[in-house]
Structures are given as structure tokens and as C-alpha cells.
Design an enzyme around this catalytic site. Structure first.
Site, PDB file in Angstrom:
ATOM      1  N   GLU A 485       0.858  -1.195   0.000  1.00  0.00           N
ATOM      2  CA  GLU A 485       0.000   0.000   0.000  1.00  0.00           C
ATOM      3  C   GLU A 485       0.890   1.239   0.000  1.00  0.00           C
ATOM      4  O   GLU A 485       0.936   2.007   0.955  1.00  0.00           O
ATOM      5  CB  GLU A 485      -0.981   0.014   1.174  1.00  0.00           C
ATOM      6  CG  GLU A 485      -0.382  -0.153   2.552  1.00  0.00           C
ATOM      7  CD  GLU A 485      -1.404   0.116   3.651  1.00  0.00           C
ATOM      8  OE1 GLU A 485      -2.360   0.896   3.416  1.00  0.00           O
ATOM      9  OE2 GLU A 485      -1.244  -0.449   4.747  1.00  0.00           O
ATOM     10  N   GLU A 494       4.440   8.851  -4.085  1.00  0.00           N
ATOM     11  CA  GLU A 494       5.138   8.396  -2.878  1.00  0.00           C
ATOM     12  C   GLU A 494       6.097   7.259  -3.206  1.00  0.00           C
ATOM     13  O   GLU A 494       6.445   6.458  -2.349  1.00  0.00           O
ATOM     14  CB  GLU A 494       4.133   8.011  -1.794  1.00  0.00           C
ATOM     15  CG  GLU A 494       3.353   9.206  -1.283  1.00  0.00           C
ATOM     16  CD  GLU A 494       2.405   8.884  -0.140  1.00  0.00           C
ATOM     17  OE1 GLU A 494       2.525   7.780   0.438  1.00  0.00           O
ATOM     18  OE2 GLU A 494       1.560   9.728   0.188  1.00  0.00           O
TER      19      GLU A 494
END
Length: 787
Positions: A485, A494
Site C-alpha cells: 500500500e 510516494e
């Protein structure tokens, strides 16, 4: 109706007649305090009233407006001397103001004299109006009044003068908030005549305290084709506002008081631009209401929808049969309660409820590789039941790919955090009745302690935890399913691609990655609030940094039409995609990519801008395929179908340093890059604005740098519409805004380009460049994500 930090407040507007009547009924009691008390007893939160009386208007007019008799001007030296004395030291007489005490002014919103013409054609009237405005603002500050509503601009030709005066007041007062009263759209189109300034027609003032809607005066040169369209009506007021707030440098103390007196158009698309503006008040007089079947006042449906979506009422009793004066305020509170935004905020489990207080609040994206997250950050993300339910379902379906007789299926959670995916993986294994071995990899030394505790108390030998960076450590055995995740608001922001590049070596050749792919999406937006927030740091890097933000007071500028040329994409467009596992990357002996060049991306997107607006930035979204048909999405048009009420991600906001004006029916070309070196990943972005012009109407000019009239990309005439009549190049000038495509008589043409009649001669469109932004964040100078 006004907006405070938490909710809408409702105010009653009191006229000079109300104040006069209250004065006659009270003895030695302030009429203002009496009226405020009565308003509160009727359910109103606040009171709005004029700051000055008719006696001030009369004195100012006698001093500053010269009467006309025949062709000669009577020069009254006595009046001129009085005017000069006043100009040298502006001051009120006691009977020229409505309030004199602090307790009277507490919580009051005042209306600056509406008859002041800050944009008058006459220079001297404008000059004296400015002095009068400063005098009134000074007196309001003296009484510690916090909010004033300024007289509306009326003359488009002198709106810059109006804006300069307002800017001066903002500079010279520290705490006063100013609202510009404007109609939602131009009411002069509904009137047979255009009234001139009453101050210039007569030497005597009109002593009635008129609250009539301001009429806008447009330049005589404004093309009639523009003035006859609904788009032109909206732009006439919105563009005046845009000039004012731009000259005032987007001052956060300058807001809008929108006047909803006139009925709104049924198609509210052209009004969406107001959603991106700082609306502080909505002025709703009793005359704006209609009567329902039971005799109670209600608003027309378009006005209801606008107020609900936007979320200072002026009322007069006696205009409707039932309910009396309180019925108006009760109805407005009903609208607030039934607003979808308010209802969503009150409903547990929604994004709006979860994120109260975070609307339009800029947050720096996480740096998961450089920084170790705090336990509170993990806890916030773990409150999202939708995301983890989707992950569990994806893992469950992936496990079913193996026969029930399979001896053991190896799963790896890459970036386990505090273990929510580990727990969901165990549930998926139980549901699928598959025997699994789970490895949990985590580099955060603090979170690793939590994982050890959960293994000891909850998971036992079914889970083995590994400490270290997934790009550097090895799992004891190859894995069948790799779960992570690592997604950000833009999908890859990210560093999910870089992290998973290092973890893919864990997978067996036929292994499964969850997620299997994700895409980044972009749309142009307008939001003066976000622009102001981004530039509040007073540094270049603040406007070259992407921010995570729950978008609220924004307007997506694009639509799904193809534009006049039929070559624009949808309202929100896909930039790029990442797929895992990727089989075409060159690897070294450890199974790691030799460079990060395979994760570089570039997208060039073309948006149709149907209605004029200001580009303040770009909204970034992502969608991810976890496994099969199970996914995650924050795409505004698809999120409710894919992962409704998911809480973990807000959109990404890419600011624009210098706001870019986009006319109606213009095209916006956005270029965005994802770039990298051996240490960093960063984004760069740039935008250009173009206007589509029928090829036969383009006239070469010395500024165009071309001959023959063609500029920009050459467009084939095939499959393009014919417009009759063709507007002139001046009529399509970006300075006066473009006409809507429906002002042309297109034959057999749709925005998508489909349905063109082969029997009708067709002409092509060329595009003229009308503006561009600078390149933002070149070389990652202001913002980057560390590898």
C-alpha cells in the site's frame, strides 16, 4: 446569508426606514440595540445595516456635485469651499451616521453607502467618492466593525479605478474585511434601458435608500454577439470581480457578497465558476422568493441549487401569505440542512465527516522512504474501512487462483506499517480456505516494534516479520503474492514504482502483485483560496510544490466536450500508467534495475475550457487496479462506483505561480513530467492557452510572426464544422471573451466531431496562442521526493 468558520449564519438587513421607525418608538434607548434584540428573537444570527444616513448623502452631493442649467455650469464658490474644507479633513456630523457606540456596532455588518460611484465616468466624482469611502471605512474601523460590504461596481470601463480604490483601503486598514456586492449575473440584459448615474443627472440626491440591484455598464465596443449570450451575462460580472481581486493582489480580506435577487438560469454550469471564489455573503431579498401551494415563501429551484451548492439575507414581511417574516430565515436554514455537503459532513463514514476542518487545507505529501511515519499517522490511515475491505477482497480473489489442494501459498506484505494488511491477509486466507505463509517487511524501526507485539499476541507462526528496506533485504523464499500500500494521491508520488522495483525480485515468475497497476489523472482548476494558501509562504518553492488537499472551494475548468476543433480530451485526463510486475526492465545480478529511467513519464493533455475562468492550478487524482475487477479510485467521476467513501487519499494540487486567464471555448494544453536522477524523483509542469479561430477569419498581424494568417498547429478541414456566420477575429478576441459554440449555427456537428454532414462544405479551425505559464519546479529545484 454569511459564512463563518463552522457554518452559515443568517442576517437580516435593516433599512434606514427601519431605523427611523425604531427611533420614534424608543425613548432614551438605542434604536440599533432594540432592532438587534428583535432580530435575534426572530432567529437571526446577525444584523446588516447602512453605516450612513440620507443626510450624509445630501451634504456630500451639495458639496461635490455641481448642478447643470442649460449649457452653463453654475459655479457655487460657497459649496466649493465647503468641499475643499471637507477634502482636507473628512468628518461626519452626528446625524449622518446610524451608530455612534461600540455596543451598537458589535457583531454588525455594515453597508457602505451604495450611492458612492467609485467607477464613475467623471474623474472628479470618482475622486470625491474615494475620499468619502475612506471616511466611511475609517469610521467603521473606529467602531471596531469587522465586516463591511462595499457599493457594487457598475461601469466596466472604469473597474480598474474601482479596484485601485479598494486596494488602497485594504492597505490602509489592518483588520477590516471587505466584501464586494455583485449580482450573480448581469441584470442589465433584462432591462430595456441602461440608467445613468443619478448623481450626474441632478444636483439633488435621491433620498430613498435604494437596495435595487446594481446595473452594470459595459463598454460600447463590447460585441453584441457576446452580450446576447448567457455566458456573456455571467462573465460581465465575474470578469469585473477578477479584475478587482487581481489588482488587489488576491488579498484574503477581500471577498464577495453575491446578490441572488434575479432568477437564475436553469443550466447552472455557467455559474460553477463562483464556487472557486471567496463568497462570504449571499444576499437574498424577499422579492427573490416565490410562493408555494400552501402560501409559504420558497426559492426557485435554480436558486435553491446554487445556494445549496455554495452554502445575508434581506427580508421584508408581507410579500407572501403564510409564515410572516420568520418564514424566510426558517426556509434558508432548511436549505442549509438539506445541502448535500452538510448532510455528508454529518453522516459517519463519509470523507466529509472524516475530514472536517481539512477542506482546502494544504498538506505536504509524505516522504515514506526518507522519513519514518509516526504511529498517529498510521492510525489515521487505518481508520479507512473501505480501503482495507478492497485489499482483503483482492487478496481473497488472488488466493482463489490456486487450487484448494495447494500445499502452501506464500504472501509478502511489502511495507507492513503497523500490520493492517497482515490482518486482512489472514482474513482472506481464512475465507478462501487456503494455507498461507505471510512475510511482513517493514523498514520503520518503530513500527517494527508494533509488528513484533501483534505477532506475539495475534498472529503467531502464521506471520514472519522482516526488518529492513524492501529494496535491500531478501525474503527467505520466493513469494506467490506481493501486497503493498505504497500509493500516493497521484498514484506514483510516494515512490511506489521505485519501491516495488526493489520488491519484485521476491516474486515467482508467475507471481501476482497487488496492486497490479495504477494511473495518474489531471484536470485544470480554479480556486482563489488554494492559490492564496500556496503563496502565503512568500517563497518561490511554495508555488512549485504539489500539495495533498481535500478540494472544496474549487471549480474544475474543463468539460467533456471536444472543443470547437473536436480535438480536446475528457474533463479529467489520464497522464500515465505503472504496471507491476514489469517484465521488460534490465536488471543487475541482485534483480534490481540498473537505472531508474524506466520510471520517467511525460504527458501532454488538451482540455476544452467551456466557460471563462482563471487557472490557479491542476488537480491530480489516481486510480489503481488491485486485482481483477477490484480497485481503488479518487477520480471524481468514478470514485463512488469503485471505492465509495474511501478516506485514505485526498487529491494532489499542483499550483500555478501566475494565474492564467482562459476565455470561453479556449483550449488549455498541459504538459507534465515525472523525472528522476539517482537520488530524487520530481514533477515539472507547464500550461499554454489557445483560442480556436475559423481559419478564414484569422488576420495576420505584426505580432503574429507569420504571414497568411495561420498560427499554431495546422488543422485539417476534414471532419470539422462550418459556422455561419463566421465571427470576425475581433469578435473572438480573448480580451473580450469568446462566444459560446451555440452562438454559431453549426450544421451537422457535435463537440466530439461526430455527425458531420458530408453534404455541407466544411472549414477548419486554427488555434492562436493567448498565454502560457512558466515551467514549474525545473530540475526539482523546489520540491522532490528522495530515493
Amino acid at each position: 446569508m454569511s459564512w463563518g468558520p463552522a457554518r452559515a449564519t443568517f442576517s437580516i438587513f435593516l433599512t434606514l426606514e427601519d431605523i427611523k421607525k425604531a427611533s420614534e418608538e424608543t425613548n432614551n434607548v438605542s434604536p440599533i440595540l432594540k432592532l438587534v434584540s428583535e432580530a435575534r428573537s426572530k432567529g437571526y444570527d446577525n444584523v446588516c445595516l447602512p453605516l450612513t444616513t440620507d443626510k450624509w448623502r445630501q451634504r456630500w452631493t451639495e458639496m461635490c456635485i455641481q448642478t447643470m442649467e442649460g449649457d452653463d455650469h453654475k459655479h457655487d464658490m460657497v459649496a466649493e469651499k465647503r468641499a475643499e474644507d471637507w477634502r482636507s479633513g473628512p468628518a461626519f456630523m452626528k446625524d449622518e451616521v446610524t451608530m455612534t457606540r461600540l455596543d451598537e456596532a458589535e457583531g454588525i455588518t455594515v453597508m457602505i453607502s451604495e450611492w458612492l460611484e467609485l467607477d464613475a465616468t467623471d474623474d472628479w466624482v470618482r475622486h470625491d467618492a474615494e475620499i468619502a469611502l475612506r471616511q466611511e471605512v475609517s469610521y467603521a474601523s473606529y467602531l471596531n466593525i469587522q465586516n463591511v460590504i462595499l457599493p457594487p461596481p457598475r461601469n466596466r470601463s472604469h473597474v480598474a479605478s474601482y479596484a485601485r480604490i479598494v486596494s488602497s483601503c485594504l492597505r490602509n486598514t489592518a483588520f477590516l474585511n471587505f466584501s464586494i456586492r455583485l449580482p450573480i449575473y448581469n441584470p442589465s440584459f433584462l432591462r430595456a434601458e441602461t440608467p445613468a448615474s443619478p448623481l450626474l443627472l441632478s444636483g439633488q440626491p435621491d433620498t430613498s435608500q435604494s437596495s435595487a440591484l446594481p446595473t452594470l455598464l459595459l463598454p460600447d465596443s463590447a460585441p453584441q454577439s457576446i452580450l446576447s449570450t448567457p455566458e456573456g451575462e455571467v462573465n460581465a460580472t465575474w470578469e469585473m470581480w477578477d479584475v478587482i481581486r487581481s489588482i488587489c493582489d488576491y488579498d484574503t480580506r477581500l471577498t464577495l457578497a453575491l446578490d441572488s435577487t434575479l432568477p437564475l438560469p436553469k443550466n447552472l454550469d455557467v455559474l460553477k465558476k463562483w464556487a472557486a471564489e471567496p463568497i462570504r455573503h449571499i444576499y437574498t431579498p424577499a422579492s427573490a422568493f416565490i410562493t408555494n401551494t400552501k402560501g409559504y415563501p420558497v426559492l426557485p429551484k435554480p436558486t435553491q441549487a446554487f445556494i445549496r451548492d455554495s452554502m445575508l439575507a434581506k427580508v421584508n414581511a408581507g410579500l407572501h401569505n403564510r409564515g410572516g417574516e420568520p418564514a424566510y430565515a426558517q426556509y434558508m436554514r432548511y436549505l442549509e440542512k438539506t445541502s448535500p455537503a452538510v448532510q455528508a459532513e454529518q453522516r459517519t463514514g463519509t470523507v466529509e465527516h472524516f475530514a472536517q476542518g481539512y477542506h482546502d487545507y494544504l498538506q505536504a505529501p509524505l516522504q515514506p522512504l526518507m522519513d519514518n511515519l509516526q504511529s498517529m499517522t498510521y492510525q489515521t490511515f487505518e481508520q479507512d474501512p473501505v480501503k482495507y475491505a478492497k485489499y482483503e477482497e483482492a487478496m481473497y480473489r488472488a488466493l482463489l487462483e490456486w487450487p484448494a489442494t495447494t500445499e502452501r501459498i506464500v504472501c509478502c506484505i511489502a511495507g507492513a506499517g503497523r500490520g493492517p494488511l497482515v490482518a486482512r491477509c489472514l482474513k482472506a486466507a481464512e475465507r478462501s480456505k487456503r494455507n498461507t505463509q505471510i512475510y511482513a517487511v517493514e523498514k520503520n524501526s518503530n513500527a517494527f516494534v508494533t509488528l513484533q507485539e501483534r505477532k506475539e499476541k495475534e498472529w503467531g507462526d502464521r506471520v514472519k516479520i522482516l526488518f529492513g528496506d524492501m529494496r535491500q533485504i531478501n525474503t527467505p523464499e520466493p513469494v506467490d503474492i506481493l501486497i503493498s500500500e505504497l500509493l500516493g494521491s497521484f498514484g506514483d508520488n510516494e515512490l511506489s514504482p521505485e519501491c516495488l522495483d526493489g520488491a519484485m525480485r521476491f516474486l515467482k515468475p508467475d507471481g501476482i502483485s497487488i496492486p497490479s497497476s495504477y494511473t495518474a489523472h489531471l484536470a485544470p482548476l480554479s480556486s482563489s483560496k488554494l492559490y492564496n494558501e500556496a503563496r502565503s509562504g512568500h517563497e518561490q518553492k511554495c508555488l512549485e510544490t504539489p500539495y495533498v488537499v481535500l478540494l472544496s472551494a474549487v471549480n474544475i475548468l474543463s468539460d467533456n466536450g471536444g472543443g470547437l476543433r473536436g480535438q480536446c480530451g475528457p474533463q479529467i485526463q489520464e497522464c500515465w500508467e505503472f504496471v507491476h510486475p514489469r517484465r521488460d526492465v534490465v536488471l543487475d545480478s541482485r534483480g534490481l534495475p540498473l537505472t531508474n529511467s524506466h520510471n520517467v513519464r511525460h504527458a501532454k493533455l488538451n482540455f476544452h475550457i467551456p466557460h471563462a475562468g482563471i487557472l490557479h492550478g491542476l488537480a491530480g487524482y489516481f486510480e489503481a487496479v488491485l486485482y481483477g475487477s477490484i480497485g481503488l479510485s479518487i477520480h471524481p467521476r468514478r470514485k463512488d462506483q469503485v471505492s465509495k467513501d474511501m478516506l485514505s487519499w485526498f487529491p494532489l494540487f499542483f499550483p500555478i505561480k501566475e494565474p492564467l486567464y482562459l476565455p470561453s471555448n479556449s483550449e488549455l494544453q498541459v504538459s507534465i513530467w515525472r523525472l528522476t536522477n539517482e537520488r530524487q524523483v520530481w514533477y515539472e509542469w507547464h500550461a499554454e492557452a489557445f483560442l480556436a479561430i475559423p481559419a478564414s477569419s484569422i488576420v495576420a498581424s505584426p505580432l503574429s510572426g507569420v504571414s497568411g494568417g495561420r498560427l499554431g498547429t495546422s488543422v485539417s478541414s476534414a471532419s470539422l464544422p462550418i459556422a455561419s456566420p463566421l465571427p470576425s477575429a475581433s469578435a473572438l478576441s480573448p480580451l473580450v471573451d469568446a462566444v459560446e459554440p451555440f452562438s454559431f449555427r453549426f450544421q451537422g456537428y457535435h463537440a466530439s466531431g461526430a455527425g458531420t454532414s458530408s453534404e455541407v462544405p466544411e472549414v477548419g479551425y486554427d488555434i492562436i496562442k493567448i498565454g502560457h505559464t512558466s515551467l514549474h519546479n525545473p530540475g526539482g529545484r523546489s520540491n522532490w521526493i528522495g530515493l
